[in-house]
Enzyme design. Structure first.
Site, PDB file in Angstrom:
ATOM      1  N   ASP A 267       0.684  -1.163  -0.118  1.00  0.00           N
ATOM      2  CA  ASP A 267      -0.134  -0.175  -0.067  1.00  0.00           C
ATOM      3  C   ASP A 267       0.888   1.400  -0.072  1.00  0.00           C
ATOM      4  O   ASP A 267       1.969   1.287   0.482  1.00  0.00           O
ATOM      5  CB  ASP A 267      -0.969  -0.066   1.227  1.00  0.00           C
ATOM      6  CG  ASP A 267      -0.220   0.383   2.436  1.00  0.00           C
ATOM      7  OD1 ASP A 267       0.538  -0.687   2.833  1.00  0.00           O
ATOM      8  OD2 ASP A 267      -0.525   1.434   3.273  1.00  0.00           O
TER       9      ASP A 267
ATOM     10  N   GLU B  10      -0.079  -0.485   5.769  1.00  0.00           N
ATOM     11  CA  GLU B  10       0.968  -0.033   6.636  1.00  0.00           C
ATOM     12  C   GLU B  10       1.000   1.624   6.827  1.00  0.00           C
ATOM     13  O   GLU B  10       1.041   2.012   7.677  1.00  0.00           O
ATOM     14  CB  GLU B  10       2.168  -0.376   6.214  1.00  0.00           C
ATOM     15  CG  GLU B  10       3.375  -0.135   7.411  1.00  0.00           C
ATOM     16  CD  GLU B  10       3.974   1.214   7.169  1.00  0.00           C
ATOM     17  OE1 GLU B  10       4.500   1.798   8.130  1.00  0.00           O
ATOM     18  OE2 GLU B  10       3.759   1.915   5.952  1.00  0.00           O
TER      19      GLU B  10
END
Length: 452
Positions: free
Chosen positions: A92, A156
């Protein structure tokens, strides 16, 4: 670059690395589905799963984590009785911010001035490519000498803790002798560095209310308490005159004993405007790695365009507090909340809500794995000795892994050196850093296996 057969193989794999990084960067995998479609993240996760299967990984799975995102897991068995190494990255990415400010499209890997530009190129899709390149090189030189687990996190950057909670519920899944977190970076491009500490973080939303509704500033201004003005005073109380963070009861005088950061270099790296001073006291390293740092991330108030002459009834802000090792994030959250509530002027009503939290982390740099990594980095960087630095950012998963696997050695390396400009516009990765760190990781896995 070294001229060993392994180094030559890593160099030959760089064309493939660039092609695959370009593919991975195209996915707009921002784990905030109010901004970007969830399908973009799901497609990125499937890409990584397919790449692991192609390399012979077993038990490849898309893990549905409690925050609604997916992490990708795979296991590559090594020789009998070999140790197990967990390789971590996240796919991500941060939103691109102002896309018009990018010199080239943020989700299109573009080569310019010897660097590859694109969101996630360094943080941390490049980390995933680093792991794959190291493993591929080893397979051409006698095979991967350890058992490998790979975990690629899907949230994250959002700090929503999905993988942390999943790992806590399935503690056997990520168990390993050594954990390599590929989400930090060299202190400077070309200077081999491991990260020894991470600041933790707490994030709160503070709401200030003073009136039942907005009022005409001409009719009521001067006596009616303005919620936005109250919020500004509360936020200002979090800093001393020199800009240092001042949360009542929170220690802010620790010092950093390791690698130092000159003010000249910091001003250049941070792109501080001429004539603008730095904030805080102590060395730059003290301020970045050993002391708390507050940042106002956003304020809800009317924009200038379309603003009306009103005294505001309510205002809201999102506040982040970075916390150095040695300070408990739960305690820091309590102190921050008490400070915000106690700083309210005029009896303004203040409500504080915690929206994120992660503990700080400190690695044991005296472990055998660090000795293996030091030797690997020395070879990959033509004899330069490994340096140890802190990191001002947070990787909350580190503490979860340290708690679940207290005997595991945790190392942090990666591609996010200052020129990478992670989280900012025009993020990029250095191809040379990607090549050297891929080689270093391959060498580390060989040396660690041989030293067991």
């Amino acid at each position: 670059m070294p001229d060993s057969p392994l180094a030559q193989t890593v160099a030959a794999l760089q064309t493939r690395a660039r092609t695959e990084l370009a593919e991975l960067v195209t996915f707009k995998s921002v784990a905030d589905y109010a901004q970007f479609p969830k399908s973009e993240s799901e497609d990125a996760a499937r890409w990584i799963a397919d790449a692991l299967r192609a390399e012979g990984f077993q038990d490849v799975a898309l893990l549905d984590t409690p925050d609604g995102t997916q992490s990708v897991y795979g296991y590559l068995p090594g020789p009998a009785d070999a140790p197990t190494v967990l390789l971590y990255a996240h796919y991500d990415v941060q939103p691109p911010l102002d896309e018009d400010a990018w010199i080239s499209p943020p989700f299109e890997l573009t080569e310019r001035d010897g660097r590859w530009y694109g969101r996630g190129a360094a943080d941390c899709k490049g980390g995933m490519i680093m792991h794959l390149t190291a493993l591929r090189a080893l397979k051409e030189h006698g095979g991967v000498p350890v058992n490998i687990k790979v975990i690629a996190e899907g949230s994250e950057e959002q700090g929503t803790g999905g993988l942390e909670r999943y790992a806590e519920a399935h503690p056997e899944l990520l168990a390993a002798d050594v954990i390599v977190i590929g989400d930090s970076g060299n202190f400077r491009a070309g200077l081999p560095t491991v990260t020894a500490t991470l600041r933790g973080m707490t994030m709160v939303q503070v709401q200030v209310d003073t009136l039942e509704g907005n009022l005409h500033s001409g009719q009521f201004g001067g006596a009616a308490p303005d919620a936005l003005a109250a919020l500004i005073r509360i936020l200002d109380s979090l800093r001393a005159e020199d800009g240092a963070t001042t949360v009542r009861g929170l220690a802010a005088d620790a010092t950093w004993e390791g690698l130092q950061y000159s003010e000249t270099d910091f001003r250049k790296d941070a792109k501080v405007l001429d004539g603008v001073g730095l904030i805080g006291t102590g060395t730059i390293a003290d301020r970045l790695w050993s002391r708390p740092a507050v940042t106002v991330l956003g304020i809800d108030c009317p924009p200038v365009v379309g603003a009306t002459p009103s005294v505001h009834a309510s205002a809201r802000a999102l506040v982040s507090l970075r916390i150095p090792p040695g300070t408990d994030a739960v305690d820091a959250t309590k102190l921050l909340t008490a400070h915000l509530e106690g700083a309210a002027p005029w009896g303004a009503r203040v409500a504080v809500e915690q929206v994120g939290q992660g503990q700080p982390f400190r690695a044991d740099t005296s472990s055998p794995a660090y000795a293996s990594m030091a030797a690997a980095l020395r070879e990959a960087y033509d004899g330069q000795e490994m340096q140890t630095s802190g990191l001002g950012g947070s990787i909350p998963l580190c503490n979860t892994l340290a708690r679940l696997y207290p005997d595991a050695e945790i190392l942090l390396i990666g591609l996010s050196e200052p020129e990478a400009q992670i989280h900012a516009v025009n993020e990029s990765v250095s191809p040379e850093e990607l090549e050297r760190l891929s080689l270093a990781e391959a060498l580390f896995l060989q040396r660690f296996a041989a030293g067991r």
